[in-house]
Design a protein around this motif. Structure first.
Motif, short mmCIF file in Angstrom:
data_model
loop_
_atom_site.label_atom_id
_atom_site.label_comp_id
_atom_site.label_asym_id
_atom_site.label_seq_id
_atom_site.Cartn_x
_atom_site.Cartn_y
_atom_site.Cartn_z
N GLN A 140 3.48 -7.15 9.45
CA GLN A 140 2.31 -6.83 8.63
C GLN A 140 2.29 -5.36 8.23
O GLN A 140 1.79 -5.01 7.16
N ILE A 141 2.85 -4.48 9.08
CA ILE A 141 2.95 -3.06 8.72
C ILE A 141 3.90 -2.89 7.54
O ILE A 141 3.66 -2.09 6.63
N VAL A 142 5.01 -3.66 7.55
CA VAL A 142 5.96 -3.62 6.42
C VAL A 142 5.28 -4.09 5.15
O VAL A 142 5.42 -3.48 4.07
N ILE A 143 4.50 -5.18 5.25
CA ILE A 143 3.79 -5.71 4.08
C ILE A 143 2.76 -4.71 3.58
O ILE A 143 2.56 -4.54 2.37
N LEU A 144 2.08 -4.01 4.51
CA LEU A 144 1.08 -3.01 4.12
C LEU A 144 1.69 -1.92 3.25
O LEU A 144 1.08 -1.46 2.28
N GLY A 145 2.92 -1.49 3.58
CA GLY A 145 3.58 -0.48 2.76
C GLY A 145 3.78 -0.96 1.34
O GLY A 145 3.55 -0.21 0.37
N ALA A 146 4.20 -2.21 1.17
CA ALA A 146 4.40 -2.77 -0.17
C ALA A 146 3.06 -2.90 -0.90
O ALA A 146 2.98 -2.62 -2.11
N LEU A 147 2.01 -3.31 -0.19
CA LEU A 147 0.68 -3.45 -0.81
C LEU A 147 0.16 -2.11 -1.31
O LEU A 147 -0.41 -2.02 -2.42
N ASN A 148 0.33 -1.06 -0.51
CA ASN A 148 -0.16 0.25 -0.92
C ASN A 148 0.57 0.77 -2.14
O ASN A 148 -0.01 1.43 -3.01
N SER A 149 1.87 0.48 -2.22
CA SER A 149 2.64 0.90 -3.39
C SER A 149 2.12 0.20 -4.65
O SER A 149 1.95 0.83 -5.70
N LEU A 150 1.84 -1.10 -4.55
CA LEU A 150 1.30 -1.85 -5.70
C LEU A 150 -0.14 -1.44 -6.01
O LEU A 150 -0.54 -1.39 -7.18
N LEU A 151 -0.91 -1.14 -4.98
CA LEU A 151 -2.30 -0.71 -5.19
C LEU A 151 -2.37 0.60 -5.95
O LEU A 151 -3.27 0.80 -6.79
N SER A 152 -1.43 1.52 -5.68
CA SER A 152 -1.44 2.82 -6.37
C SER A 152 -1.23 2.66 -7.87
O SER A 152 -1.61 3.53 -8.65
N ARG A 153 -0.62 1.52 -8.27
CA ARG A 153 -0.42 1.23 -9.70
C ARG A 153 -1.46 0.25 -10.24
O ARG A 153 -1.33 -0.23 -11.35
N GLU A 154 -2.48 -0.02 -9.42
CA GLU A 154 -3.59 -0.91 -9.79
C GLU A 154 -3.12 -2.31 -10.14
O GLU A 154 -3.77 -3.03 -10.91
N MET A 155 -1.98 -2.73 -9.58
CA MET A 155 -1.44 -4.06 -9.87
C MET A 155 -2.08 -5.11 -8.97
O MET A 155 -2.10 -6.30 -9.31
N ILE A 156 -2.59 -4.70 -7.80
CA ILE A 156 -3.23 -5.65 -6.89
C ILE A 156 -4.45 -5.00 -6.25
O ILE A 156 -4.65 -3.78 -6.32
#
Length: 532
Positions: free
Chosen positions: A40-56
Motif C-alpha cells: 500500500q505504501i508503493v501504491i500511495l507513491g503512485a497515487l500522489n504522483s497522479l494526484l499532483s496532476r489532478e488525474m485522480i
C-alpha cells in the motif's frame, strides 16, 4: 514499475469508474493482491504522483493489522514451543522417558521451559517416572496455523480472544495500515505522459509548446529554505564574555602562540620544575623541534636564581635548576603563559626599556583601573593595566563527558599599585554578576604562582547546588619582581573555562556533543543566541 502501476490505476478507473479498495489491486510483477502495508505504501507513491496532476482523487482509510514478531516468525518456520516439545518426546510405553535436562539439551532451555507448560495444558504430554512422554499420537499445532493466517491476512477469523493471547505471548504485534479509495480527477486521462515543468528553447523552436501540457505552479509552496553560516554556541558565549570585558575597560591580549616554552608556561610563573603538572601524563611536549629560542638572558638569570636560591623575600624552591626543562617546547596548558609575556612587556618601562609593542598592545586597557592607587608621585614608568584573553589550551587528560584534551580558557589580569584581596573579590562579584551569576562565594586554594589563591563557586539553580566556575589569586612577588615591577605593584589573575558556562546555558551534559565529531550541525544552526 512506477509508470506501470500508474497505468494500471488509470486503466482500472477507466473500466470501473472508481476503485473502492486498493487492496484489490495486483501490483505489476506480483501474483497476489496488494494486501500488505508495504504494498500500500508503493501504491500511495503512485497515487500522489497522479494526484499532483489532478488525474485522480483518493481517500485514505486506516486499518489495524497484526504481524508476527521475530519469535512468531520462528514458530511459523519450526512450529510452536509446545509442538517442538511433543516432537522430541518418546511415545508412552515405547521407550525410556526423556528427563527435563535431556529435553533442554535437545531443544534449548527457553523452548523447553515455555513448551512444557503449554503441552501439559493441551494434554499432549505426561510424566512417567522422572521423565516426560507423549500421551497422544498426533497433534494439531493451532499456534502455528493461527500465525500462518495472520501472516497472510493480517487478522484472525477465530476472533479477538486468540489474538489477545498471541499478543500477550509476544508472538504478534499490532501495526497500523492503510488502504485507499480512488476516483477520477478533473484532468483524468489514461495517458501517463508527464506534464512539462519547463519551457525550453527546443520547444519554442519546434512549436511543440503549443500542444504540450504543463504542470501547474504551486504558488503556496514555501520553497527550499536558504542555507547560511551559523555561529557555534562556543563562539556566541565567547562574544558575550568578550563584550563584558570590553565594557569594563579591558584590552584583549594576543594569544596566537599555541606552542610555548617550559620557561614561559611554567618557570616565569614560579611553578617549580618538579611540579606534577609538567609530567608527560599532563602536558603535551613537542618532539620536533624540541627546544625553544632563549628568552632575555638577564631575565632568565633572575628567574632561575629565584627558583634555585630564592630572592624578593622568598626562600625559593632550593632545588637544582634544569636548563633543558626550561627550554622544552610544549602545547600551552593555560593562557597564563600569554599573560606572563604581556606582563613582562608591561614592566619594560619600569626596567627602563622600550618595546616595539608599547603603542599597539597597550593603547587600551592600560593607564587606569577601578581598584588600586594608580601611578605614584615618583614616575617609575609603571602604568596600571586591565587585560583579558579567551583562547585554546591543551592538557593530556582522559576524555570523558566533562573533559577534553583541548578546551578554551577565559583569563583576565588587573595590574595596579597596592591592590588587595578585597579588590579581587569585589571585582569577581561584578564580573560574574554581568554574566548573570548573582550568588558567588570563594574558597581558599593553592596555586604555585598566586598567593593568596581562591577557588570561585557559583550557585547553579538548575542543579540546586554550588559548582566551581573558576580560579583566581594574586600573582606572587617571585613572579612579578624578576620582571621588573616595583614592589608595591600587585596583579590580580583569574581564569575559567569557556565550555562550562556554554554547557550550562544550552543545557548540554556531555562536552563531546559540544565540541568534536559528534556535534549536531542542525543543533548549531538552530541554537538560540545567548544573553547573560
Amino acid at each position: 514499475m512506477s509508470e506501470a502501476l500508474q497505468k494500471l490505476i488509470l486503466d482500472t478507473l477507466e473500466s470501473q469508474s472508481s476503485i473502492k479498495d486498493t487492496r484489490s489491486l495486483t501490483i505489476p510483477g506480483q501474483s497476489t493482491p496488494a494486501t500488505s502495508s508495504e504494498d500500500q505504501i508503493v501504491i500511495l507513491g503512485a497515487l500522489n504522483s497522479l494526484l499532483s496532476r489532478e488525474m485522480i482523487k483518493y481517500e485514505t482509510n486506516e486499518v489495524l493489522t497484526h504481524v508476527p514478531t521475530p519469535e512468531g516468525a520462528l514458530i511459523l518456520k519450526d512450529g510452536s514451543h509446545e509442538a517442538r516439545v511433543w516432537n522430541v518426546l518418546p511415545v508412552k510405553g515405547s521407550g525410556a522417558p526423556m528427563t527435563p535436562a535431556q529435553l533442554k539439551k535437545e531443544i534449548g532451555e527457553e523452548t523447553a521451559k515455555v513448551g512444557q507448560g503449554r503441552a501439559f495444558k493441551n494434554g499432549w504430554i505426561g510424566k512417567e517416572g522422572d521423565g516426560l512422554v507423549k500421551i497422544v499420537s498426533e497433534i494439531k499445532d493451532t499456534t502455528q496455523l493461527d500465525l500462518q493466517e495472520i501472516a497472510s491476512t493480517g487478522t484472525l477469523k477465530a476472533g479477538e480472544k486468540i489474538l489477545a493471547d498471541l499478543r500477550k505471548r509476544k508472538l504478534v504485534s499490532q501495526k497500523k495500515g492503510q488502504w485507499f479509495s480512488v476516483e477520477k480527477g478533473p484532468q483524468f486521462s489514461t495517458s501517463t505522459a508527464k506534464p512539462e515543468t519547463d519551457l525550453t528553447v527546443d520547444m519554442l523552436t519546434s512549436g511543440s509548446w503549443k500542444i504540450s501540457t504543463y504542470k501547474k505552479y504551486n504558488f503556496e509552496a514555501e520553497g527550499i529554505p536558504t542555507s547560511g553560516g551559523a555561529l557555534h554556541p562556543l563562539l556566541k558565549v565567547r562574544e558575550e564574555i568578550r563584550n563584558i570585558f570590553l565594557e569594563m575597560g579591558f584590552a584583549e591580549m594576543p594569544t596566537s602562540s599555541f606552542v610555548e616554552s617550559g620557561f614561559w608556561c611554567f618557570d616565569a610563573l614560579f611553578v617549580p620544575q618538579q611540579h606534577p603538572a609538567r609530567d608527560l601524563q599532563d602536558t603535551f611536549y613537542i618532539s620536533d623541534p624540541k627546544e625553544s629560542l632563549p628568552p632575555n638572558q638577564e631575565y632568565y638569570k633572575r628567574v632561575s636564581a629565584t627558583h634555585e636560591f630564592g630572592g624578593y623575600g622568598s626562600a625559593g624552591y632550593r632545588a637544582p635548576w634544569s636548563h633543558d626543562e626550561s627550554s622544552k617546547l610544549l602545547l600551552r596548558t593555560h593562557t597564563t603563559a600569554s599573560s606572563a609575556h604581556m606582563l613582562y612587556k608591561l614592566a619594560a618601562k619600569c626596567r627602563g626599556e622600550e618595546t616595539e609593542d608599547d603603542s599597539a598592545e597597550f593603547a587600551h586597557g592600560v593607564g587606569s583601573t577601578e581598584g588600586g592607587t594608580g601611578s605614584s608621585k615618583t614616575d617609575d614608568g609603571f602604568r596600571p593595566a586591565k587585560l583579558f584573553s579567551i583562547d585554546r589550551v591543551f592538557r593530556n587528560e582522559t576524555m570523558d563527558a566533562t573533559h577534553l584534551a583541548e578546551f578554551h580558557q577565559v583569563e583576565g589580569v588587573v595590574a595596579d599599585r597596592n591592590l588587595t584581596l578585597a579588590d579581587l573579590i569585589g571585582f569577581m562579584r561584578v564580573f560574574f554578576r554581568k554574566m548573570g551569576i548573582e550568588k558567588v562565594r570563594f574558597k581558599p586554594a593553592y596555586n604555585p604562582y598566586t598567593e593568596p589563591s581562591l577557588e570561585i563557586f557559583a550557585f547553579h539553580p538548575m542543579l540546586d547546588r554550588w559548582v566551581e566556575v573558576g580560579n583566581s589569586g594574586m600573582f606572587r612577588p617571585e613572579m612579578l619582581e624578576p620582571m621588573g615591577f616595583p614592589k608595591d605593584v600587585r596583579v590580580h589573575g583569574w581564569g575559567l573555562s569557556l565550555e562550562r558556562p556554554t554547557m550550562i546555558r544550552y543545557g548540554i551534559n556531555n562536552i563531546r556533543t559540544l565540541v568534536g565529531h559528534k556535534v549536531s550541525i542542525d543543533g548549531i544552526e538552530n541554537s538560540p543566541a545567548v544573553m547573560f
